[in-house]
Design a protein around this motif. Sequence first.
Motif, PDB file in Angstrom:
ATOM      1  N   SER A 179       0.810  -1.201   0.064  1.00  0.00           N
ATOM      2  CA  SER A 179       0.024   0.094  -0.054  1.00  0.00           C
ATOM      3  C   SER A 179       0.902   1.379   0.076  1.00  0.00           C
ATOM      4  O   SER A 179       0.408   2.207  -0.409  1.00  0.00           O
ATOM      5  CB  SER A 179      -0.848   0.122   1.349  1.00  0.00           C
ATOM      6  N   ASP A 180       1.970   1.202   0.641  1.00  0.00           N
ATOM      7  CA  ASP A 180       2.903   2.313   0.538  1.00  0.00           C
ATOM      8  C   ASP A 180       4.365   2.117   0.992  1.00  0.00           C
ATOM      9  O   ASP A 180       4.598   0.991   1.294  1.00  0.00           O
ATOM     10  CB  ASP A 180       2.328   3.302   1.743  1.00  0.00           C
TER      11      ASP A 180
ATOM     12  N   ASP B  75      -0.004   5.599  -7.130  1.00  0.00           N
ATOM     13  CA  ASP B  75       0.295   6.967  -7.097  1.00  0.00           C
ATOM     14  C   ASP B  75       1.745   7.203  -5.934  1.00  0.00           C
ATOM     15  O   ASP B  75       2.043   8.093  -5.838  1.00  0.00           O
ATOM     16  CB  ASP B  75      -0.809   7.603  -6.213  1.00  0.00           C
ATOM     17  N   GLN B  76       1.880   6.057  -5.141  1.00  0.00           N
ATOM     18  CA  GLN B  76       3.323   6.320  -4.320  1.00  0.00           C
ATOM     19  C   GLN B  76       4.373   5.444  -4.930  1.00  0.00           C
ATOM     20  O   GLN B  76       5.300   5.169  -4.131  1.00  0.00           O
ATOM     21  CB  GLN B  76       2.684   5.703  -2.884  1.00  0.00           C
TER      22      GLN B  76
ATOM     23  N   SER C 194      -4.197   3.896  -5.525  1.00  0.00           N
ATOM     24  CA  SER C 194      -3.344   4.617  -4.552  1.00  0.00           C
ATOM     25  C   SER C 194      -2.119   4.055  -4.294  1.00  0.00           C
ATOM     26  O   SER C 194      -1.170   4.780  -3.794  1.00  0.00           O
ATOM     27  CB  SER C 194      -4.301   4.026  -3.112  1.00  0.00           C
TER      28      SER C 194
END
Length: 282
Positions: free
Chosen positions: A97-98, A157-158, A154
Amino acid sequence: MRTSRVKQKLNQNEPVLFTQLHLLDPSVFELTSLMGFDGIWMDMEHHTYSLETATQLMRAARVGSSDILARPANGEFMRLGRMLEAGAQGIMYPRCSDATEAAEVVKWSKFAPLGKRGFDGGNPDMPYCTMPVADYLEQANENTFIVIQLEEQSAVDQAETIAAIPGVDALMLGPSDFSILEGFPGEFNHPRLQAAIDAIATAARNQGKHWGMPTFNTEHAQELMSKGARLLFHMADIIFVKNGLELMQQQFSQIGFSFDNQLNKPAAHYLEGKSDEQQASR
């Protein structure tokens, strides 16, 4: 310690080719590795076999030259070290996720000072307590590669901050889950998926990292490589078996044999992508 074929080639900016093996016969892993494929994608996110079974399959692959790239499920950080100790050279981490999560993957996959992976040494990767500890730690960190999989917008985007994490070797787009999660399931030519490919390619290039994704055919592979992709994943053993059986049926039906084939054969299964004509018909 076994040297990673994949990392050697990536360090020289050469493309690497993986195929996925579903079947649990060690002979399939042995055959694939003896044939010199760069890597075998071992998917333990979706398949049900145990780490004990995976260990036997990895052992069979060691007779040849193929690396094992093992994929755990999301959040299975304690499993990463066991996969590496069993003989995997790489970790493919799904649904990242990140950057914080990517850093956690590095922490559990690399020894200090790069991470906090726990030491044992009595397993196939060292192998079996036969190396000085310091040499083992250095070589394990050098030959272990980490692929972070991005599967929703999402995360894409990172991509830049994820790629920037020390110890992350490559980004990978998961096109199937990306298309499903973003609302256009199976439309692999969709503009948003193409934009995700370009974003990941740019992020990897900016951070001096590699990237890749599944490829549908050689033309698609060349297109991806022209955008800088160096990790390419193509097909799976169950599809090779299915294709071979279909070819046999086609050949023998021409001389009078008939078959009760209970599988409907689509124009193109999802591993081959969709044609422009199929996309337009939606």
